[in-house]
Design an enzyme around this catalytic site. Structure first.
Site, mmCIF file in Angstrom:
data_model
loop_
_atom_site.group_PDB
_atom_site.id
_atom_site.type_symbol
_atom_site.label_atom_id
_atom_site.label_comp_id
_atom_site.label_asym_id
_atom_site.label_seq_id
_atom_site.Cartn_x
_atom_site.Cartn_y
_atom_site.Cartn_z
ATOM 1 C CD GLU A 16 -2.876 0.150 -0.062
ATOM 2 O OE1 GLU A 16 -2.492 1.620 0.069
ATOM 3 O OE2 GLU A 16 -4.379 0.569 0.327
ATOM 4 N NE ARG A 99 -5.348 -1.615 9.556
ATOM 5 C CZ ARG A 99 -5.166 -1.208 7.991
ATOM 6 N NH1 ARG A 99 -4.423 0.057 7.529
ATOM 7 N NH2 ARG A 99 -5.744 -2.200 7.190
ATOM 8 C CG ASN A 101 -5.657 3.062 5.342
ATOM 9 O OD1 ASN A 101 -4.665 1.294 5.501
ATOM 10 N ND2 ASN A 101 -6.556 2.254 4.057
ATOM 11 C CD GLU A 120 -11.187 -4.975 6.276
ATOM 12 O OE1 GLU A 120 -11.595 -5.793 5.588
ATOM 13 O OE2 GLU A 120 -9.876 -4.933 5.854
ATOM 14 C CG ASN A 150 -8.322 3.337 1.271
ATOM 15 O OD1 ASN A 150 -7.355 2.640 1.007
ATOM 16 N ND2 ASN A 150 -9.589 1.713 1.270
ATOM 17 C CG ASP A 197 -6.983 0.348 -1.071
ATOM 18 O OD1 ASP A 197 -6.706 0.330 -1.158
ATOM 19 O OD2 ASP A 197 -6.882 -1.065 -1.177
#
Length: 305
Positions: A16, A99, A101, A120, A150, A197
């Site tokens: 990522e 958390r 991202n 999630e 995202n 994403d």
């Protein structure tokens, strides 16, 4: 149709957050599940990696040559020469199930990032910005109600911010004011056959969106019109694009092995690797996060990391 090539057969569990450093002429990216930060110097092929004490969501260059990393519970500085992490500020200490991202830095040197529910399932994630102030980092809350965030991505004129609610398949757009405030959240586009994403915006304002469980890069014009997608045959889970190289016309693409069915992995052995392709329109000049309040006040980081 542009052809992708594998430039690092790293096979990350959850690759990522690719980001280009102008200062170093290198690409950084993270493996969230593998708890690592990686660096590629394309001209020489040199590679380096740093294990992280917690799962990393993003990494971004700082104007003094260090890195700022979004780890699970906060923002950390990293000196690549020594590999030492130091927490600068905690984020959401009252939400241990969350958390950090994805993140990015805008043209004024502000850092934007989102948080998400690590399971999630709960809409506990939020959108934040960070500015450098005397004595530390100023973290500002902007929006909430996300299961998985995202993006974010910023338009070339700095007036729009794009941010995804990935499980809902929605790309939102906000109006972004000079003072860093956001307003007028609305749906910019919806993504089907997979989930949106990471987001990056090129110098023409076109959005490039990795599609999780979609095996492609979706693209949208600034008015929301969908352009032909770019297939990524090597991976089912495409996570994010970053523009790099001396001319910013090499698109680097991170991918993930996570949640890929075994039969698909057998046909995609390089899933989780780093891919690249050449493009006609360059990306925007990368901006480093300011190392000091002086940098932040005088704009010394703009396009100059």
């Amino acid at each position: 149709m542009p052809q992708l090539q594998c430039v690092w057969d790293i096979r990350a569990e959850l690759g990522e957050g690719p980001v280009w450093s102008v200062r170093e002429q290198v690409l950084y990216f993270v493996d969230i599940a593998g708890q690592a930060i990686h660096r590629l110097h394309p001209a020489s092929g040199a590679r380096a990696s740093w294990p992280t004490p917690l799962r990393p969501g993003f990494v971004t260059p700082v104007s003094d040559g260090t890195l700022l990393c979004g780890l699970k519970d906060g923002l950390y500085s990293l000196d690549p020469t020594g590999g030492e992490f130091r927490r600068e500020v905690a984020v959401e200490p009252g939400l241990p199930g969350n958390r950090i991202n994805d993140g990015c830095v805008d043209s004024k040197g502000r850092l934007w990032f989102g948080t998400m529910d690590d399971g999630e399932s709960v809409p506990s994630g939020a959108l934040y910005s960070v500015t450098r102030r005397a004595g530390g980092l100023d973290v500002r809350h902007h929006d909430e109600g996300y299961v998985v965030t995202n993006g974010p991505g910023i338009s070339p004129d700095g007036r729009r911010l794009y941010h995804n609610h990935s499980p809902a398949g929605i790309i939102y757009v906000f109006d972004l004011a000079d003072d860093g405030s956001l307003s007028n959240r609305r749906v910019f586009a919806r993504v089907g056959d997979g989930y949106p994403d990471g987001v990056v915006v090129d110098s023409a304002g076109t959005l490039w969106v990795g599609v999780w469980n979609g095996g492609r890069i979706a693209r949208f014009l600034p008015d929301g019109t969908a352009l032909p997608a770019i297939p990524v045959p090597g991976a089912l889970n495409v996570t994010k694009v970053a523009f790099g190289g001396p001319d910013l016309r090499t698109a680097y693409v991170t991918t993930a092995r996570r949640n890929t069915p075994p039969d698909r992995l057998a046909r995609m052995p390089q899933a989780g690797s780093l891919f690249s392709l050449r493009v006609d329109v360059p990306g925007q000049a990368p901006v480093a996060f300011p190392a000091t309040e002086f940098d932040a006040l005088h704009g010394m980081t703009l396009g100059r990391d």
